[in-house]
Design an enzyme around this catalytic site. Sequence first.
Site, PDB file in Angstrom:
ATOM      1  N   TYR A  73     -10.130  15.478  -9.997  1.00 18.04           N
ATOM      2  CA  TYR A  73      -9.456  14.684 -11.030  1.00 18.04           C
ATOM      3  C   TYR A  73      -8.480  15.554 -11.812  1.00 18.04           C
ATOM      4  O   TYR A  73      -7.348  15.145 -12.096  1.00 18.04           O
ATOM      5  CB  TYR A  73     -10.493  14.071 -11.973  1.00 18.04           C
ATOM      6  CG  TYR A  73      -9.910  13.099 -12.976  1.00 18.04           C
ATOM      7  CD1 TYR A  73      -9.630  11.783 -12.619  1.00 18.04           C
ATOM      8  CD2 TYR A  73      -9.632  13.490 -14.282  1.00 18.04           C
ATOM      9  CE1 TYR A  73      -9.092  10.888 -13.530  1.00 18.04           C
ATOM     10  CE2 TYR A  73      -9.102  12.610 -15.201  1.00 18.04           C
ATOM     11  CZ  TYR A  73      -8.838  11.306 -14.823  1.00 18.04           C
ATOM     12  OH  TYR A  73      -8.299  10.424 -15.731  1.00 18.04           O
ATOM     13  N   ASP A 114       0.884  -1.163   0.000  1.00 19.69           N
ATOM     14  CA  ASP A 114       0.000   0.000   0.000  1.00 19.69           C
ATOM     15  C   ASP A 114       0.922   1.213   0.000  1.00 19.69           C
ATOM     16  O   ASP A 114       1.619   1.474   0.995  1.00 19.69           O
ATOM     17  CB  ASP A 114      -0.898  -0.004   1.241  1.00 19.69           C
ATOM     18  CG  ASP A 114      -1.888   1.165   1.244  1.00 19.69           C
ATOM     19  OD1 ASP A 114      -1.616   2.180   0.576  1.00 19.69           O
ATOM     20  OD2 ASP A 114      -2.912   1.067   1.944  1.00 19.69           O
TER      21      ASP A 114
END
Length: 303
Positions: free
Chosen positions: A173, A73
């Site tokens: 985004y 991760d």
Amino acid sequence: MRSLKGKVALVAGGTRGAGRGIAMELGTAGATVYITGRTTRTEVSEYGRSETIEETAELVNNLGGVGIPVQVDHLVPEQVKSLLERIENEQGRLDILVNDIWGGEYLIEWNTPVWKHSLEKGLRMLRLAIDTHLTTSHYALPLLIKNESGLVVEVTDGTEEYNNKNYRLSMFYDLAKSSVNRMAKALAHELSPYGCTAVSMTPGWMRSEIMLETFGVTEENWREATKKEPHFVISETPRYIGRAVAALAKDPDHHRLNGQSLSSGELAKMYDFYDIDGSQPDCWRYLVEVQEAGKPASAEGYR
């Protein structure tokens, strides 16, 4: 152009999509490829998808490379640090770093202004897109700069030129993808004294596993999706950006591109490679000259 046999690559975020395509093509060129992600055959990430890092590693092996899956991760510094210690202990070097960590597809609320977009999802998207890349570079670059001609590829969506001119339908985004282009430019400055190179790279409209699923098609019948979205005719496979990264890595003079924002279609012309169907899609030129110009969908002259 040289073989990548003997070279060591880290594809951070190689479970699926562009990362998988890049890992496969680096393997085809002979590299040893460490493939990281959160989803394994025994543990599934928040994505809830079936693709695994082990599958990607097996694809690399089948293509002549050496694929090594490692569950990481990249928001957990201790895990990234441990990964790089392992690579140094096992290989003694790192030649290619591909920062492809993303994981934000299911967090985006398209065409939603920032005051209406989920703040929790938006900030999570930024962490996945930016913090992960910074953390990985922090731990990986001390090993990479030990070898002159080391290469860093920051994978994003959209060239610097395109993103500077266009709003990407979500502030979160837009910021996520534009930031990655800027990261590559900053890394180019920091790596240059060590003879190493950093670029940002974008695929075109990529037929990732998630995109094919969205349109209800497979790679074998993907053209059926053009009935829903005619401009999907310009799409490309994840192997196309993979071939772009591999071609760049094999080029002994890649430092001339240091700091640049590149696309799979642009590099296909530069290095004369093709997608797996033998075509050469030029998506970003198509978007401007055909789709955004309001012309009927046709890839003639663009692939």
